[in-house]
Design a protein around this motif. Sequence first.
Motif, PDB file in Angstrom:
ATOM      1  N   PRO A  62      -5.332   6.035  -6.461  1.00 52.67           N
ATOM      2  CA  PRO A  62      -5.653   5.275  -5.238  1.00 52.67           C
ATOM      3  C   PRO A  62      -4.559   5.337  -4.178  1.00 52.67           C
ATOM      4  CG  PRO A  62      -5.106   3.796  -7.050  1.00 52.67           C
ATOM      5  CD  PRO A  62      -5.226   5.171  -7.641  1.00 52.67           C
ATOM      6  N   MET A  63      -3.299   5.582  -4.550  1.00 49.75           N
ATOM      7  CA  MET A  63      -2.170   5.596  -3.608  1.00 49.75           C
ATOM      8  C   MET A  63      -2.201   4.335  -2.747  1.00 49.75           C
ATOM      9  SD  MET A  63      -0.323   8.310  -4.176  1.00 49.75           S
ATOM     10  CE  MET A  63       0.631   8.925  -2.786  1.00 49.75           C
ATOM     11  N   GLU A  64      -2.233   3.179  -3.440  1.00 50.90           N
ATOM     12  CA  GLU A  64      -2.250   1.888  -2.723  1.00 50.90           C
ATOM     13  C   GLU A  64      -0.919   1.722  -1.991  1.00 50.90           C
ATOM     14  OE1 GLU A  64      -5.000  -0.291  -2.619  1.00 50.90           O
ATOM     15  OE2 GLU A  64      -3.651  -0.924  -1.014  1.00 50.90           O
ATOM     16  N   THR A  65      -0.987   1.512  -0.672  1.00 47.35           N
ATOM     17  CA  THR A  65       0.232   1.614   0.143  1.00 47.35           C
ATOM     18  C   THR A  65       1.202   0.449   0.003  1.00 47.35           C
ATOM     19  OG1 THR A  65      -0.879   0.513   1.987  1.00 47.35           O
ATOM     20  CG2 THR A  65      -0.994   2.902   1.925  1.00 47.35           C
ATOM     21  N   PHE A  87       0.779  -2.119   1.916  1.00 50.05           N
ATOM     22  CA  PHE A  87       0.723  -2.724   3.251  1.00 50.05           C
ATOM     23  C   PHE A  87      -0.651  -3.290   3.549  1.00 50.05           C
ATOM     24  CE2 PHE A  87       3.934   0.626   3.526  1.00 50.05           C
ATOM     25  CZ  PHE A  87       5.025  -0.136   3.914  1.00 50.05           C
ATOM     26  N   ARG A  88      -1.549  -3.205   2.568  1.00 46.86           N
ATOM     27  CA  ARG A  88      -2.952  -3.489   2.840  1.00 46.86           C
ATOM     28  C   ARG A  88      -3.360  -4.791   2.150  1.00 46.86           C
ATOM     29  NH1 ARG A  88      -7.907  -0.692   1.319  1.00 46.86           N
ATOM     30  NH2 ARG A  88      -7.021  -0.778  -0.744  1.00 46.86           N
ATOM     31  N   PRO A  89      -4.026  -5.712   2.852  1.00 44.76           N
ATOM     32  CA  PRO A  89      -4.482  -6.927   2.176  1.00 44.76           C
ATOM     33  C   PRO A  89      -5.719  -6.639   1.317  1.00 44.76           C
ATOM     34  CG  PRO A  89      -5.018  -7.020   4.523  1.00 44.76           C
ATOM     35  CD  PRO A  89      -4.364  -5.691   4.281  1.00 44.76           C
ATOM     36  N   LEU A 128       6.658  11.834  -2.759  1.00 45.37           N
ATOM     37  CA  LEU A 128       5.531  11.295  -2.005  1.00 45.37           C
ATOM     38  C   LEU A 128       5.822   9.867  -1.567  1.00 45.37           C
ATOM     39  CD1 LEU A 128       2.661  12.623  -4.288  1.00 45.37           C
ATOM     40  CD2 LEU A 128       3.519  13.633  -2.198  1.00 45.37           C
ATOM     41  N   PHE A 129       5.225   9.487  -0.457  1.00 43.10           N
ATOM     42  CA  PHE A 129       5.411   8.161   0.137  1.00 43.10           C
ATOM     43  C   PHE A 129       4.035   7.555   0.388  1.00 43.10           C
ATOM     44  CE2 PHE A 129       9.114  10.718   0.944  1.00 43.10           C
ATOM     45  CZ  PHE A 129      10.160   9.835   0.689  1.00 43.10           C
ATOM     46  N   PRO A 130       3.979   6.267   0.775  1.00 46.36           N
ATOM     47  CA  PRO A 130       2.647   5.676   1.017  1.00 46.36           C
ATOM     48  C   PRO A 130       1.842   6.415   2.087  1.00 46.36           C
ATOM     49  CG  PRO A 130       4.293   3.953   0.836  1.00 46.36           C
ATOM     50  CD  PRO A 130       5.035   5.250   0.849  1.00 46.36           C
ATOM     51  N   ALA A 131       2.488   7.230   2.910  1.00 44.15           N
ATOM     52  CA  ALA A 131       1.761   7.987   3.929  1.00 44.15           C
ATOM     53  C   ALA A 131       0.975   9.160   3.346  1.00 44.15           C
ATOM     54  CB  ALA A 131       2.720   8.496   5.002  1.00 44.15           C
ATOM     55  N   SER A 132       1.056   9.385   2.026  1.00 43.66           N
ATOM     56  CA  SER A 132       0.193  10.397   1.410  1.00 43.66           C
ATOM     57  C   SER A 132      -1.193   9.804   1.257  1.00 43.66           C
ATOM     58  CB  SER A 132       0.722  10.779   0.036  1.00 43.66           C
ATOM     59  OG  SER A 132       1.530  11.914   0.137  1.00 43.66           O
ATOM     60  N   ALA A 133      -2.209  10.598   1.524  1.00 40.83           N
ATOM     61  CA  ALA A 133      -3.577  10.121   1.378  1.00 40.83           C
ATOM     62  C   ALA A 133      -3.882   9.852  -0.091  1.00 40.83           C
ATOM     63  CB  ALA A 133      -4.538  11.150   1.946  1.00 40.83           C
ATOM     64  N   ALA A 134      -4.906   9.040  -0.345  1.00 37.88           N
ATOM     65  CA  ALA A 134      -5.363   8.814  -1.710  1.00 37.88           C
ATOM     66  C   ALA A 134      -5.723  10.156  -2.341  1.00 37.88           C
ATOM     67  CB  ALA A 134      -6.567   7.885  -1.711  1.00 37.88           C
ATOM     68  N   CYS A 138      -4.056   2.609   6.401  1.00 38.41           N
ATOM     69  CA  CYS A 138      -3.055   1.660   5.911  1.00 38.41           C
ATOM     70  C   CYS A 138      -3.537   0.211   5.940  1.00 38.41           C
ATOM     71  CB  CYS A 138      -1.726   1.734   6.656  1.00 38.41           C
ATOM     72  SG  CYS A 138      -0.959   3.330   6.488  1.00 38.41           S
ATOM     73  N   LEU A 139      -3.980  -0.307   7.047  1.00 40.23           N
ATOM     74  CA  LEU A 139      -4.371  -1.715   7.058  1.00 40.23           C
ATOM     75  C   LEU A 139      -5.846  -1.876   6.768  1.00 40.23           C
ATOM     76  CD1 LEU A 139      -2.342  -3.465   9.821  1.00 40.23           C
ATOM     77  CD2 LEU A 139      -2.020  -3.454   7.375  1.00 40.23           C
ATOM     78  N   ARG A 142      -2.430  16.203   2.274  1.00 38.94           N
ATOM     79  CA  ARG A 142      -3.257  15.330   3.117  1.00 38.94           C
ATOM     80  C   ARG A 142      -2.501  14.038   3.312  1.00 38.94           C
ATOM     81  NH1 ARG A 142      -8.241  16.433  -0.571  1.00 38.94           N
ATOM     82  NH2 ARG A 142      -8.779  18.531   0.103  1.00 38.94           N
ATOM     83  N   ILE A 143      -2.504  13.540   4.542  1.00 35.77           N
ATOM     84  CA  ILE A 143      -1.664  12.380   4.829  1.00 35.77           C
ATOM     85  C   ILE A 143      -2.475  11.261   5.476  1.00 35.77           C
ATOM     86  CG2 ILE A 143       0.292  13.919   5.149  1.00 35.77           C
ATOM     87  CD1 ILE A 143       0.190  13.157   8.156  1.00 35.77           C
ATOM     88  N   ARG A 144      -1.822  10.107   5.640  1.00 34.15           N
ATOM     89  CA  ARG A 144      -2.433   8.963   6.312  1.00 34.15           C
ATOM     90  C   ARG A 144      -1.734   8.757   7.641  1.00 34.15           C
ATOM     91  NH1 ARG A 144      -2.136   5.562   0.918  1.00 34.15           N
ATOM     92  NH2 ARG A 144      -4.314   5.584   0.312  1.00 34.15           N
ATOM     93  N   ASN A 156       3.675   4.942  11.312  1.00 30.73           N
ATOM     94  CA  ASN A 156       3.237   4.334  10.061  1.00 30.73           C
ATOM     95  C   ASN A 156       4.267   3.269   9.670  1.00 30.73           C
ATOM     96  OD1 ASN A 156       1.221   6.226  10.060  1.00 30.73           O
ATOM     97  ND2 ASN A 156       1.645   7.017   8.032  1.00 30.73           N
ATOM     98  N   VAL A 201       6.766  10.897   5.265  1.00 39.35           N
ATOM     99  CA  VAL A 201       5.410  11.268   4.866  1.00 39.35           C
ATOM    100  C   VAL A 201       5.467  11.988   3.525  1.00 39.35           C
ATOM    101  CG1 VAL A 201       3.365  12.601   5.452  1.00 39.35           C
ATOM    102  CG2 VAL A 201       4.597  11.380   7.234  1.00 39.35           C
ATOM    103  N   VAL A 202       6.240  13.056   3.463  1.00 41.52           N
ATOM    104  CA  VAL A 202       6.396  13.800   2.219  1.00 41.52           C
ATOM    105  C   VAL A 202       7.649  14.665   2.349  1.00 41.52           C
ATOM    106  CG1 VAL A 202       4.936  15.760   2.932  1.00 41.52           C
ATOM    107  CG2 VAL A 202       5.156  15.241   0.517  1.00 41.52           C
ATOM    108  N   ARG A 227       2.185  -2.269  -4.080  1.00 40.66           N
ATOM    109  CA  ARG A 227       2.219  -0.812  -3.931  1.00 40.66           C
ATOM    110  C   ARG A 227       1.974  -0.136  -5.268  1.00 40.66           C
ATOM    111  NH1 ARG A 227       7.265   3.154  -2.432  1.00 40.66           N
ATOM    112  NH2 ARG A 227       7.354   3.274  -4.699  1.00 40.66           N
ATOM    113  N   ASN A 269      -7.259   7.944   7.306  1.00 41.13           N
ATOM    114  CA  ASN A 269      -6.990   7.805   5.880  1.00 41.13           C
ATOM    115  C   ASN A 269      -6.723   9.119   5.177  1.00 41.13           C
ATOM    116  OD1 ASN A 269      -7.035   5.008   5.096  1.00 41.13           O
ATOM    117  ND2 ASN A 269      -9.116   5.010   5.902  1.00 41.13           N
TER     118      ASN A 269
END
Lengths: 106, 161
Positions: free
Chosen positions: A27-30, A32-34, A63-69, B158-159, B124-126, B102, B107-108, A43, B74
């Motif tokens: 899921p790559m839960e960031t 930052f999301r409620p 990898l960081f939270p900016a990676s897509a799921a 993200c949100l 792939r990024i957000r 962000n 990012v990576v 996270r 996303n």
Amino acid sequence: MARTLINLPKTAKPGDVIAIKTLISHPMETGFRPGADGRILPRNIVTEFVCRFEDAEIFRAELFPASAANPYLTFTWVATRSGRFSFTWRGDAGFEQTESAAITVA
Amino acid sequence: MSTPRTARIRGIDRRRVLAGTAGTVLAVALRPAAAASLPRTETTDSAIRRFAGDSPIRPGRVRLDLPPLVENGNTVPLAVSVESPMTPEDHVRRIGVFNEKNPQPNVVTVHLRPGAGRAQVATRIRLADTQRITAIAEMSDGTYWSASADAIVTLAACLEG
């Protein structure tokens, strides 16, 4: 166990540049999301991906939270000899998974 | 927001002032509302300095492919390639990708070996907002090269779900 997709040619000629494509369902839960209750979900991401060929590291990604799921990564490698690639994903909450794939070079 | 702008362009006729203000209001309204208030943990500059140290970063040798118009932040395809022979003497050691808006600037970051054949990666990024993405490559000789690309995001990541 998370589902993974690993795509690389089964055979190659010596000196060929092969493309390796990897994907893991996550899921790559960031963090930052409620959630549904309005509280921030903790996270839960994959933080590290390592690819080895016969125990030698050939590619690594942080990898960081900016990676897509379902993080997807592609990279290349020069096929020189037959052997086995291993792919390891590590992440939050003790997540760790390793998969492998073989290539025949002739 | 409109006060300093109005003050700066005092002396210009009323129609221009009104048109300018309307433009600002429209730009603010079009922006994904939630993303504007995201807390930033670190600035992009300090993340880049953590990656590259004090070395100068020159534009060039890096190619960053990103769709210019993104419907859904996303999952945005991103590809980076670097001009390099990828020999043991001359190869790309690391590639870092950084964003502007962000919640976190990284990012990576990927680490490459000379045996990779090509310095070419894709992922792939957000994207939480319309912003500029920067890719920086560290070469084996210790030089840093970069490329940037802008992406307009209509649905922020993200949100929102």
